[in-house]
Design a protein around this motif. Structure first.
Motif, PDB file in Angstrom:
ATOM      1  N   GLY A 134      17.807  60.931  67.857  1.00  0.00           N
ATOM      2  CA  GLY A 134      17.564  59.597  68.007  1.00  0.00           C
ATOM      3  C   GLY A 134      17.362  58.644  66.956  1.00  0.00           C
ATOM      4  O   GLY A 134      17.573  57.542  67.537  1.00  0.00           O
ATOM      5  N   ILE A 135      17.436  59.315  65.753  1.00  0.00           N
ATOM      6  CA  ILE A 135      16.457  57.996  65.299  1.00  0.00           C
ATOM      7  C   ILE A 135      17.376  58.212  64.174  1.00  0.00           C
ATOM      8  O   ILE A 135      18.030  58.965  63.176  1.00  0.00           O
ATOM      9  CB  ILE A 135      15.498  59.205  64.031  1.00  0.00           C
ATOM     10  N   ASN A 136      18.081  56.927  64.081  1.00  0.00           N
ATOM     11  CA  ASN A 136      19.129  56.734  63.123  1.00  0.00           C
ATOM     12  C   ASN A 136      18.742  55.974  61.554  1.00  0.00           C
ATOM     13  O   ASN A 136      19.728  55.179  60.995  1.00  0.00           O
ATOM     14  CB  ASN A 136      20.197  55.940  63.635  1.00  0.00           C
ATOM     15  N   ASN A 137      17.702  55.264  61.785  1.00  0.00           N
ATOM     16  CA  ASN A 137      17.485  54.565  60.826  1.00  0.00           C
ATOM     17  C   ASN A 137      16.865  54.722  59.440  1.00  0.00           C
ATOM     18  O   ASN A 137      15.788  54.274  58.853  1.00  0.00           O
ATOM     19  CB  ASN A 137      16.212  53.005  61.447  1.00  0.00           C
ATOM     20  N   VAL A 138      16.677  55.760  59.063  1.00  0.00           N
ATOM     21  CA  VAL A 138      16.462  56.980  58.118  1.00  0.00           C
ATOM     22  C   VAL A 138      17.758  57.542  57.402  1.00  0.00           C
ATOM     23  O   VAL A 138      18.445  57.802  57.769  1.00  0.00           O
ATOM     24  CB  VAL A 138      15.306  57.891  58.442  1.00  0.00           C
ATOM     25  N   ASN A 139      17.290  57.028  56.160  1.00  0.00           N
ATOM     26  CA  ASN A 139      18.943  58.090  55.328  1.00  0.00           C
ATOM     27  C   ASN A 139      18.299  59.258  54.619  1.00  0.00           C
ATOM     28  O   ASN A 139      16.937  59.005  54.897  1.00  0.00           O
ATOM     29  CB  ASN A 139      19.545  57.154  54.475  1.00  0.00           C
ATOM     30  N   ASP A 140      19.002  59.778  53.676  1.00  0.00           N
ATOM     31  CA  ASP A 140      18.413  61.077  53.065  1.00  0.00           C
ATOM     32  C   ASP A 140      17.491  60.168  51.495  1.00  0.00           C
ATOM     33  O   ASP A 140      16.559  61.332  51.641  1.00  0.00           O
ATOM     34  CB  ASP A 140      19.436  61.564  51.837  1.00  0.00           C
ATOM     35  N   ASP A 141      17.921  59.560  51.339  1.00  0.00           N
ATOM     36  CA  ASP A 141      16.372  59.460  50.196  1.00  0.00           C
ATOM     37  C   ASP A 141      15.464  58.671  50.493  1.00  0.00           C
ATOM     38  O   ASP A 141      13.888  59.251  50.268  1.00  0.00           O
ATOM     39  CB  ASP A 141      17.218  58.350  49.146  1.00  0.00           C
ATOM     40  N   GLN A 142      15.322  58.184  51.775  1.00  0.00           N
ATOM     41  CA  GLN A 142      13.951  57.249  52.517  1.00  0.00           C
ATOM     42  C   GLN A 142      13.713  58.562  52.765  1.00  0.00           C
ATOM     43  O   GLN A 142      12.299  58.620  52.911  1.00  0.00           O
ATOM     44  CB  GLN A 142      14.340  56.712  53.786  1.00  0.00           C
ATOM     45  N   LEU A 143      13.840  59.515  53.536  1.00  0.00           N
ATOM     46  CA  LEU A 143      13.626  61.120  53.611  1.00  0.00           C
ATOM     47  C   LEU A 143      12.736  61.824  53.155  1.00  0.00           C
ATOM     48  O   LEU A 143      11.799  62.355  53.572  1.00  0.00           O
ATOM     49  CB  LEU A 143      14.529  61.820  54.874  1.00  0.00           C
ATOM     50  N   GLN A 178      31.874  49.927  35.943  1.00  0.00           N
ATOM     51  CA  GLN A 178      33.202  49.814  37.137  1.00  0.00           C
ATOM     52  C   GLN A 178      34.127  50.670  37.689  1.00  0.00           C
ATOM     53  O   GLN A 178      35.004  50.561  36.984  1.00  0.00           O
ATOM     54  CB  GLN A 178      33.692  48.662  37.149  1.00  0.00           C
ATOM     55  N   GLY A 179      33.683  51.662  38.701  1.00  0.00           N
ATOM     56  CA  GLY A 179      34.801  52.581  38.785  1.00  0.00           C
ATOM     57  C   GLY A 179      36.090  51.797  39.774  1.00  0.00           C
ATOM     58  O   GLY A 179      35.280  51.063  40.604  1.00  0.00           O
ATOM     59  N   ASN A 180      36.760  52.435  40.883  1.00  0.00           N
ATOM     60  CA  ASN A 180      37.656  52.099  42.262  1.00  0.00           C
ATOM     61  C   ASN A 180      36.412  51.847  43.652  1.00  0.00           C
ATOM     62  O   ASN A 180      36.758  50.938  44.429  1.00  0.00           O
ATOM     63  CB  ASN A 180      38.789  53.254  42.279  1.00  0.00           C
ATOM     64  N   PHE A 181      35.872  52.209  43.361  1.00  0.00           N
ATOM     65  CA  PHE A 181      34.619  52.011  44.400  1.00  0.00           C
ATOM     66  C   PHE A 181      33.445  52.340  44.035  1.00  0.00           C
ATOM     67  O   PHE A 181      32.238  52.718  44.994  1.00  0.00           O
ATOM     68  CB  PHE A 181      34.713  54.017  44.504  1.00  0.00           C
ATOM     69  N   TRP A 182      33.390  51.087  43.202  1.00  0.00           N
ATOM     70  CA  TRP A 182      32.063  50.529  42.749  1.00  0.00           C
ATOM     71  C   TRP A 182      30.918  50.167  43.825  1.00  0.00           C
ATOM     72  O   TRP A 182      30.017  49.823  43.816  1.00  0.00           O
ATOM     73  CB  TRP A 182      31.982  50.037  41.271  1.00  0.00           C
ATOM     74  N   ARG A 183      31.645  49.483  45.056  1.00  0.00           N
ATOM     75  CA  ARG A 183      30.893  48.997  46.010  1.00  0.00           C
ATOM     76  C   ARG A 183      29.961  50.047  46.912  1.00  0.00           C
ATOM     77  O   ARG A 183      28.672  49.712  47.068  1.00  0.00           O
ATOM     78  CB  ARG A 183      32.304  48.039  47.000  1.00  0.00           C
ATOM     79  N   ASN A 184      30.480  51.465  46.952  1.00  0.00           N
ATOM     80  CA  ASN A 184      29.798  52.360  47.842  1.00  0.00           C
ATOM     81  C   ASN A 184      28.578  52.544  47.158  1.00  0.00           C
ATOM     82  O   ASN A 184      27.960  52.813  47.241  1.00  0.00           O
ATOM     83  CB  ASN A 184      30.882  53.517  48.136  1.00  0.00           C
ATOM     84  N   ALA A 185      29.503  52.953  45.592  1.00  0.00           N
ATOM     85  CA  ALA A 185      28.011  53.460  44.449  1.00  0.00           C
ATOM     86  C   ALA A 185      26.609  52.369  44.659  1.00  0.00           C
ATOM     87  O   ALA A 185      25.546  52.625  44.411  1.00  0.00           O
ATOM     88  CB  ALA A 185      28.851  53.498  42.923  1.00  0.00           C
ATOM     89  N   LEU A 186      26.906  51.023  44.714  1.00  0.00           N
ATOM     90  CA  LEU A 186      26.356  49.653  45.060  1.00  0.00           C
ATOM     91  C   LEU A 186      25.083  49.934  45.902  1.00  0.00           C
ATOM     92  O   LEU A 186      23.895  49.808  45.673  1.00  0.00           O
ATOM     93  CB  LEU A 186      27.223  48.887  44.526  1.00  0.00           C
ATOM     94  N   GLN A 187      25.564  50.571  46.855  1.00  0.00           N
ATOM     95  CA  GLN A 187      25.469  50.657  48.734  1.00  0.00           C
ATOM     96  C   GLN A 187      24.121  51.754  47.862  1.00  0.00           C
ATOM     97  O   GLN A 187      23.065  52.099  48.496  1.00  0.00           O
ATOM     98  CB  GLN A 187      26.060  50.429  49.139  1.00  0.00           C
ATOM     99  N   ASN A 188      24.875  53.239  47.233  1.00  0.00           N
ATOM    100  CA  ASN A 188      23.686  54.145  47.504  1.00  0.00           C
ATOM    101  C   ASN A 188      22.979  54.001  46.649  1.00  0.00           C
ATOM    102  O   ASN A 188      21.505  54.744  46.614  1.00  0.00           O
ATOM    103  CB  ASN A 188      24.951  55.478  46.762  1.00  0.00           C
ATOM    104  N   ARG A 189      22.945  53.570  45.793  1.00  0.00           N
ATOM    105  CA  ARG A 189      22.074  52.235  44.334  1.00  0.00           C
ATOM    106  C   ARG A 189      21.004  51.717  45.029  1.00  0.00           C
ATOM    107  O   ARG A 189      19.814  52.393  44.796  1.00  0.00           O
ATOM    108  CB  ARG A 189      22.521  51.987  43.149  1.00  0.00           C
ATOM    109  N   TYR A 190      21.387  51.327  46.382  1.00  0.00           N
ATOM    110  CA  TYR A 190      20.135  50.603  46.907  1.00  0.00           C
ATOM    111  C   TYR A 190      19.576  51.492  48.361  1.00  0.00           C
ATOM    112  O   TYR A 190      18.468  51.047  48.117  1.00  0.00           O
ATOM    113  CB  TYR A 190      20.445  49.518  47.891  1.00  0.00           C
ATOM    114  N   ALA A 191      19.946  52.136  48.622  1.00  0.00           N
ATOM    115  CA  ALA A 191      19.772  53.475  49.466  1.00  0.00           C
ATOM    116  C   ALA A 191      18.554  54.475  48.477  1.00  0.00           C
ATOM    117  O   ALA A 191      17.709  54.710  49.613  1.00  0.00           O
ATOM    118  CB  ALA A 191      20.829  54.508  49.901  1.00  0.00           C
ATOM    119  N   GLN A 192      18.658  54.881  46.968  1.00  0.00           N
ATOM    120  CA  GLN A 192      18.065  55.731  46.420  1.00  0.00           C
ATOM    121  C   GLN A 192      16.369  54.705  46.296  1.00  0.00           C
ATOM    122  O   GLN A 192      15.789  55.623  46.332  1.00  0.00           O
ATOM    123  CB  GLN A 192      18.615  55.728  45.123  1.00  0.00           C
TER     124      GLN A 192
END
Length: 369
Positions: free
Chosen positions: A73-82, A102-116
């Motif tokens: 039930g712990i859902n507020n942690v991503n792999d980088d935070q872990l 800038q690729g076709n899925f650049w928004r996904n890449a951007l979110q991943n960088r925030y998560a890292q």
């Protein structure tokens, strides 16, 4: 009282690509008292098995742990935070070259960088260029992202100018200019040719030049073989199809001359490829870091520019030698390249010193904490 040994997460391109592997090597060797953590596959782990201060881990086990946490039930942690919590990381370094395309899925890449990003800790970007990009939205999105980093150091003036109003941005010459301990073997009568595979789906903008490029590399090889040179074709990244390109080019060389051509496939032995490159008399560089290494090794180097990043670096250097754009590769006259080489020896003393700027902010953090 001794300071606690720093633990730093590296994020990098881990596909056994020579340039990116050199980035990791230079970073780890520069700071032997820091323990670095890198997540990569088994092939990349093999590259750095002798690096005492680098801990390489498989991607899968933190993801397995996350699945267990989700079940609890712990859902507020991503792999980088872990990872940050498990290893008690002190900082994060994102090191790489063309990491902001800038690729076709650049928004996904951007979110991943925030998560890292490691919250509450210093986060650094070093070694990069920005782009190519097409939209103002992409540019403005990265201006917002970069506000979250302690320091962002670009490798070219063009990229820096896009963000120069931000106080945490700087630029220095490419990190590989600063590589230490290069071999100095006996130089042989040989030309090294680094190639790229223009037929990759990711290179659809330049695939139109593929056949012309392959044919011209074969023609250049034949001309130099007739002049008594051996030819060494270099693959810097199997995953990006360099080896396939070499096979196509060699097939185009006359069978009677082919025995004087040799192929060097980089598969993770950094010392071997540096030793081989250092023994060349001349370098023809389509790969970005073949161009940089050729110059650092004091070899007359002829760049073939397939990407704006190479042109930007040459402009920053005020390179006065000869080079070809990929779109003009068919116009190369191999018989004139000996003259071109004599004009292409480049003093990179300034670039070697300037490359250390990428580490300035990181070193300030280390020395003050």
């Amino acid at each position: 009282m001794d300071r606690k040994k720093k633990r730093v997460r590296i994020f990098a391109y881990t596909k056994v690509n020579l340039g990116d592997d050199l980035f990791i090597k230079i970073l780890c060797e520069r700071y032997p008292d820091i323990t670095f953590y890198l997540f990569a596959d088994k092939d990349t782990k093999a590259v750095f098995k002798g690096c005492r201060n680098l801990r390489c881990y498989d991607y899968l086990w933190p993801r397995r742990m996350l699945r267990v946490l989700r079940m609890l039930g712990i859902n507020n942690v991503n792999d980088d935070q872990l990872l940050g919590k498990l290893f008690k990381l002190d900082a994060y370094v994102y090191i790489g070259g063309s990491i902001f395309i800038q690729g076709n899925f650049w928004r996904n890449a951007l979110q991943n960088r925030y998560a890292q990003l490691i919250e509450g800790k210093p986060n650094f970007v070093m070694g990069c260029n920005f782009g190519p990009f097409e939209s103002k939205e992409y540019l403005s999105s990265y201006r917002r992202l970069f506000q979250n980093y302690t320091d962002v150091c670009f490798r070219d003036e063009y990229s820096y100018q896009l963000f120069k109003e931000m106080k945490n941005t700087r630029h220095g010459s490419d990190i590989v200019f600063g590589i230490a301990g290069l071999p100095q073997p006996e130089v042989i009568k040989a030309v090294g040719i680094s190639v790229i595979n223009l037929e990759l789906p990711a290179r659809k903008e330049i695939v139109q030049y593929a056949k012309q490029y392959d044919a011209k590399m074969a023609e250049i090889a034949e001309v130099f073989i007739r002049k008594g040179y051996d030819i060494y074709f270099y693959s810097f990244c199997k995953a990006e199809g360099d080896e396939e390109a070499i096979e196509r080019i060699v097939e185009l060389i006359s069978p009677t001359l082919r025995k004087q051509s040799f192929s060097h496939y980089y598969r993770g032995d950094l010392d071997a490829v540096l030793q081989s490159l250092a023994s060349m008399e001349y370098i023809i560089a389509t790969r970005f870091h073949a161009m940089i290494l050729g110059m650092v090794l004091k070899k007359p180097t002829y760049p073939i520019i397939y990407d704006e990043k190479m042109k930007h670096v040459l402009e920053d250097m005020k390179f006065a030698g000869n080079y070809s754009l990929l779109s003009e590769v068919g116009d190369i006259i191999p018989q004139e390249m000996i003259v071109d080489f004599t004009e292409n020896a480049q003093d990179v003393t300034r670039q070697v010193a300037d490359s250390h700027k990428h580490f300035t902010a990181f070193e300030k953090y280390i020395n003050e904490n």
